[in-house]
Structures are given as structure tokens and as C-alpha cells.
Design a protein around this motif. Structure first.
Motif, PDB file in Angstrom:
ATOM      1  N   ALA A   1      27.293 -24.398   7.575  1.00 47.07           N
ATOM      2  CA  ALA A   1      26.231 -24.968   6.576  1.00 47.07           C
ATOM      3  C   ALA A   1      26.337 -26.448   6.795  1.00 47.07           C
ATOM      4  CB  ALA A   1      26.663 -24.568   5.009  1.00 47.07           C
ATOM      5  N   ASN A   2      27.709 -26.920   7.001  1.00 48.81           N
ATOM      6  CA  ASN A   2      27.652 -28.290   7.136  1.00 48.81           C
ATOM      7  C   ASN A   2      27.202 -29.117   5.756  1.00 48.81           C
ATOM      8  OD1 ASN A   2      28.574 -30.873   8.203  1.00 48.81           O
ATOM      9  ND2 ASN A   2      26.688 -31.268   9.245  1.00 48.81           N
ATOM     10  N   LEU A   3      27.616 -28.447   4.627  1.00 49.78           N
ATOM     11  CA  LEU A   3      27.275 -28.974   3.264  1.00 49.78           C
ATOM     12  C   LEU A   3      27.461 -30.414   3.120  1.00 49.78           C
ATOM     13  CD1 LEU A   3      27.963 -26.076   1.187  1.00 49.78           C
ATOM     14  CD2 LEU A   3      25.758 -27.428   1.185  1.00 49.78           C
ATOM     15  N   GLN A   4      26.323 -31.407   3.104  1.00 53.39           N
ATOM     16  CA  GLN A   4      26.897 -32.578   2.500  1.00 53.39           C
ATOM     17  C   GLN A   4      26.477 -33.054   1.096  1.00 53.39           C
ATOM     18  OE1 GLN A   4      27.429 -35.098   5.231  1.00 53.39           O
ATOM     19  NE2 GLN A   4      27.595 -33.475   6.560  1.00 53.39           N
ATOM     20  N   PHE A   5      27.624 -32.871   0.157  1.00 57.09           N
ATOM     21  CA  PHE A   5      27.469 -33.040  -1.184  1.00 57.09           C
ATOM     22  C   PHE A   5      26.752 -34.406  -1.704  1.00 57.09           C
ATOM     23  CE2 PHE A   5      30.199 -29.309  -0.669  1.00 57.09           C
ATOM     24  CZ  PHE A   5      29.484 -28.408  -1.329  1.00 57.09           C
ATOM     25  N   TYR A   6      26.154 -34.463  -2.573  1.00 57.28           N
ATOM     26  CA  TYR A   6      25.584 -35.726  -3.161  1.00 57.28           C
ATOM     27  C   TYR A   6      25.268 -35.741  -4.594  1.00 57.28           C
ATOM     28  CZ  TYR A   6      20.770 -34.284  -2.674  1.00 57.28           C
ATOM     29  OH  TYR A   6      19.909 -33.306  -2.773  1.00 57.28           O
ATOM     30  N   ASP A   7      25.542 -36.551  -5.416  1.00 59.25           N
ATOM     31  CA  ASP A   7      25.266 -36.554  -6.852  1.00 59.25           C
ATOM     32  C   ASP A   7      23.995 -36.360  -7.133  1.00 59.25           C
ATOM     33  OD1 ASP A   7      26.570 -36.808  -9.564  1.00 59.25           O
ATOM     34  OD2 ASP A   7      25.404 -38.881  -9.514  1.00 59.25           O
TER      35      ASP A   7
ATOM     36  N   SER B   1      34.994 -32.239  -8.866  1.00 54.38           N
ATOM     37  CA  SER B   1      34.802 -33.837  -8.534  1.00 54.38           C
ATOM     38  C   SER B   1      33.660 -34.706  -9.290  1.00 54.38           C
ATOM     39  CB  SER B   1      34.310 -33.873  -6.848  1.00 54.38           C
ATOM     40  OG  SER B   1      32.925 -33.601  -6.853  1.00 54.38           O
ATOM     41  N   PRO B   2      33.727 -36.033  -9.024  1.00 52.39           N
ATOM     42  CA  PRO B   2      32.861 -36.814  -9.861  1.00 52.39           C
ATOM     43  C   PRO B   2      31.572 -36.437  -9.583  1.00 52.39           C
ATOM     44  CG  PRO B   2      34.484 -38.129  -8.830  1.00 52.39           C
ATOM     45  CD  PRO B   2      34.580 -36.790  -8.255  1.00 52.39           C
ATOM     46  N   ILE B   3      31.169 -35.626  -8.561  1.00 54.88           N
ATOM     47  CA  ILE B   3      29.832 -35.265  -8.089  1.00 54.88           C
ATOM     48  C   ILE B   3      29.236 -34.263  -8.869  1.00 54.88           C
ATOM     49  CG2 ILE B   3      28.242 -34.412  -6.284  1.00 54.88           C
ATOM     50  CD1 ILE B   3      30.073 -35.502  -4.109  1.00 54.88           C
ATOM     51  N   ASN B   4      28.023 -34.537  -9.501  1.00 54.93           N
ATOM     52  CA  ASN B   4      27.407 -33.623 -10.280  1.00 54.93           C
ATOM     53  C   ASN B   4      26.317 -32.867  -9.726  1.00 54.93           C
ATOM     54  OD1 ASN B   4      28.706 -33.949 -13.144  1.00 54.93           O
ATOM     55  ND2 ASN B   4      27.721 -36.271 -13.027  1.00 54.93           N
ATOM     56  N   ILE B   5      26.169 -31.520 -10.037  1.00 54.03           N
ATOM     57  CA  ILE B   5      25.264 -30.651  -9.419  1.00 54.03           C
ATOM     58  C   ILE B   5      24.085 -30.311 -10.559  1.00 54.03           C
ATOM     59  CG2 ILE B   5      24.967 -28.571  -8.583  1.00 54.03           C
ATOM     60  CD1 ILE B   5      26.281 -30.368  -6.774  1.00 54.03           C
TER      61      ILE B   5
ATOM     62  N   LYS C   1      23.600 -30.749 -16.002  1.00 61.36           N
ATOM     63  CA  LYS C   1      24.440 -31.203 -15.001  1.00 61.36           C
ATOM     64  C   LYS C   1      25.781 -30.594 -15.110  1.00 61.36           C
ATOM     65  CE  LYS C   1      22.365 -35.770 -14.233  1.00 61.36           C
ATOM     66  NZ  LYS C   1      22.773 -37.278 -14.275  1.00 61.36           N
ATOM     67  N   GLU C   2      26.490 -30.175 -13.790  1.00 60.72           N
ATOM     68  CA  GLU C   2      27.738 -29.701 -14.095  1.00 60.72           C
ATOM     69  C   GLU C   2      28.662 -30.344 -12.776  1.00 60.72           C
ATOM     70  OE1 GLU C   2      28.573 -25.360 -12.533  1.00 60.72           O
ATOM     71  OE2 GLU C   2      28.681 -25.192 -14.483  1.00 60.72           O
ATOM     72  N   GLY C   3      29.955 -30.755 -12.990  1.00 60.79           N
ATOM     73  CA  GLY C   3      30.606 -31.182 -11.843  1.00 60.79           C
ATOM     74  C   GLY C   3      30.599 -30.064 -10.678  1.00 60.79           C
ATOM     75  N   LEU C   4      30.874 -30.650  -9.654  1.00 55.80           N
ATOM     76  CA  LEU C   4      30.821 -29.906  -8.312  1.00 55.80           C
ATOM     77  C   LEU C   4      31.763 -29.216  -8.455  1.00 55.80           C
ATOM     78  CD1 LEU C   4      29.708 -29.124  -5.507  1.00 55.80           C
ATOM     79  CD2 LEU C   4      30.910 -31.179  -4.736  1.00 55.80           C
ATOM     80  N   ASN C   5      31.850 -27.942  -8.118  1.00 56.14           N
ATOM     81  CA  ASN C   5      33.199 -27.045  -8.276  1.00 56.14           C
ATOM     82  C   ASN C   5      32.977 -26.348  -6.865  1.00 56.14           C
ATOM     83  OD1 ASN C   5      34.978 -24.884  -8.409  1.00 56.14           O
ATOM     84  ND2 ASN C   5      34.709 -24.688 -10.721  1.00 56.14           N
ATOM     85  N   ILE C   6      33.748 -26.834  -5.826  1.00 57.22           N
ATOM     86  CA  ILE C   6      34.046 -26.061  -4.439  1.00 57.22           C
ATOM     87  C   ILE C   6      34.430 -24.830  -4.471  1.00 57.22           C
ATOM     88  CG2 ILE C   6      35.181 -26.543  -2.413  1.00 57.22           C
ATOM     89  CD1 ILE C   6      33.242 -28.688  -3.019  1.00 57.22           C
ATOM     90  N   ASP C   7      35.514 -24.472  -5.412  1.00 59.35           N
ATOM     91  CA  ASP C   7      36.201 -23.006  -5.381  1.00 59.35           C
ATOM     92  C   ASP C   7      34.957 -22.175  -5.921  1.00 59.35           C
ATOM     93  OD1 ASP C   7      38.613 -24.059  -4.840  1.00 59.35           O
ATOM     94  OD2 ASP C   7      39.232 -24.453  -6.951  1.00 59.35           O
ATOM     95  N   LYS C   8      33.927 -22.224  -6.565  1.00 54.64           N
ATOM     96  CA  LYS C   8      33.005 -21.745  -6.874  1.00 54.64           C
ATOM     97  C   LYS C   8      32.042 -21.271  -5.794  1.00 54.64           C
ATOM     98  CE  LYS C   8      29.632 -21.385 -10.747  1.00 54.64           C
ATOM     99  NZ  LYS C   8      29.064 -22.195 -11.895  1.00 54.64           N
ATOM    100  N   ILE C   9      31.820 -22.308  -5.162  1.00 54.04           N
ATOM    101  CA  ILE C   9      31.060 -22.055  -3.858  1.00 54.04           C
ATOM    102  C   ILE C   9      31.893 -20.889  -2.756  1.00 54.04           C
ATOM    103  CG2 ILE C   9      30.097 -23.303  -1.679  1.00 54.04           C
ATOM    104  CD1 ILE C   9      29.722 -25.421  -3.382  1.00 54.04           C
TER     105      ILE C   9
END
Length: 203
Positions: free
Chosen positions: A45-51, A3-7, A14-22
Motif C-alpha cells: 500500500a505504501n501508505l503516505q499519511f498526511y494531516d 501521532s500528531p497527524i489527524n485523520i 478528526k481523530e489522531g492517526l492510530n497505526i495499530d488500528k490499521i
């Protein structure tokens, strides 16, 4: 899936959020544990992802989620939580999930000033390689969450002001054993080190 969200990784990159990795990390933490659900951990966990979110934050939330699910009916969540916590330790100490060789970790910590350089004078490179072959990092999977949390908070070599960790649990056990028997006769000390390491790392 990205996704466009960076972790922000632990390295600061910085790395683009990868849900599959989680998903993969949580599934791995739950493998071969009866009565444990990776999807339940993720939902709880109710993860609320943000850039700009850090990978350490994600890991901490997942650990807390698994810990919150521990109950008399579902005691194995304590092992899933411990595994997730151990992965966080590996990422900080090693930079990835694969352990560094013992000799490399010792040299790093001598350079940092957190290990006494005498350990490199007491043991040859060949002996350190032999000791490294005795280490079994899979034994970290035997920890309960409470047990590993205590090791992390009280016993691992770390910078108490910043919380930076410098060794893994299995490296800690081997360093204790190697230090205790460093002055034993060379022809017998490896035997004692291995026996002592096995005893403490297997509780």
C-alpha cells in the motif's frame, strides 16, 4: 500508537492517526486465509499519511493494495481485498463495523425515501426481528473482490450522484427475499423468505 497527524473520519470528525488500528483491520481481513500476508498488503500500500487524510482514503488504498497482490500463485488476496472493501461498506452504512438491526435500517431508508414504506406495512416488528435473526453477515467473507465490487457498483441501494451507500450486501439479499414473498400467506412466507435468502446469499 498515535501521532500528531489527524485523520478525518466519515462523520467529519478528526481523530489522531492510530497505526495499530490499521494493523488490526488488515490482520482481521487476512485471518484464516492461506498464502496471504497482512504485512505484505501494508507494505504494498505504501501508505503516505498526511494531516487531514480521510479514513475512506486509507481504506481505499488498502483495498487497492490487496487487489494488486492477487495472482495465480496467491489467489486468496481476492478474499482479503473483498473483506477490506466490506469493512468500508459497513463503516459507511452502519457508522461502525457492527450491523444495524434490519428494522432500524429499513426505517432509516424509508425516511431517506430510498425504500418504499409499504415494507413496514407488510411486516410486523416481530416478523422483521425474525428476519433479522436469519441474516448472517459473515457470509460477506465468501465474496471475491470482483464479486463484491460488482454488487457494490451495480446492486446496492445508493445515491448514484454522491456514491453514498444505504445498505449492506446481506441486508440487500434479505430485502430482495422479503419483497418477493411479502404477499405470500403469513403462515408460510417466513419459510420461503428464509430459504430464498439462504440460496442467494450463499450464491
Amino acid at each position: 500508537m498515535t501521532s500528531p497527524i489527524n485523520i478525518i473520519k466519515r462523520t467529519g470528525q478528526k481523530e489522531g492517526l492510530n497505526i495499530d488500528k490499521i494493523h488490526r483491520v488488515v490482520e482481521f481481513a487476512c485471518s484464516n486465509l492461506a498464502g496471504v500476508s497482512s504485512s505484505q498488503i501494508e507494505m504494498n500500500a505504501n501508505l503516505q499519511f498526511y494531516d487531514g487524510m480521510t479514513s475512506a482514503e486509507i481504506q481505499e488504498i488498502l483495498v487497492r493494495s490487496a487487489n494488486d497482490l492477487i495472482s495465480l500463485d496467491h489467489p486468496n488476496y481476492q478474499y482479503a481485498a473483498a473483506r477490506l472493501l466490506s469493512y468500508a461498506i459497513y463503516k459507511e452504512v452502519f457508522g461502525h463495523f457492527t450491523a444495524l438491526p434490519l428494522s432500524e435500517m429499513i426505517k432509516k431508508n424509508v425516511d431517506r425515501g430510498v425504500y418504499d414504506k409499504e415494507i413496514l406495512e407488510k411486516f410486523t416488528i416481530e416478523e422483521l426481528e425474525k428476519l433479522d435473526s436469519y441474516i448472517n453477515h459473515k457470509r460477506d467473507e465468501n465474496f471475491t473482490y470482483a464479486g463484491l465490487r460488482q454488487v457494490l457498483d451495480k446492486y446496492l441501494c445508493q445515491d448514484r450522484s454522491s456514491g453514498t451507500i444505504f445498505e449492506s450486501p446481506q441486508h440487500m439479499y434479505m430485502m430482495i427475499a422479503a419483497t418477493l414473498f411479502a404477499n405470500y400467506p403469513r403462515e408460510t412466507r417466513m419459510h420461503y423468505i428464509r430459504r430464498y435468502y439462504d440460496c442467494i446469499s450463499l450464491f
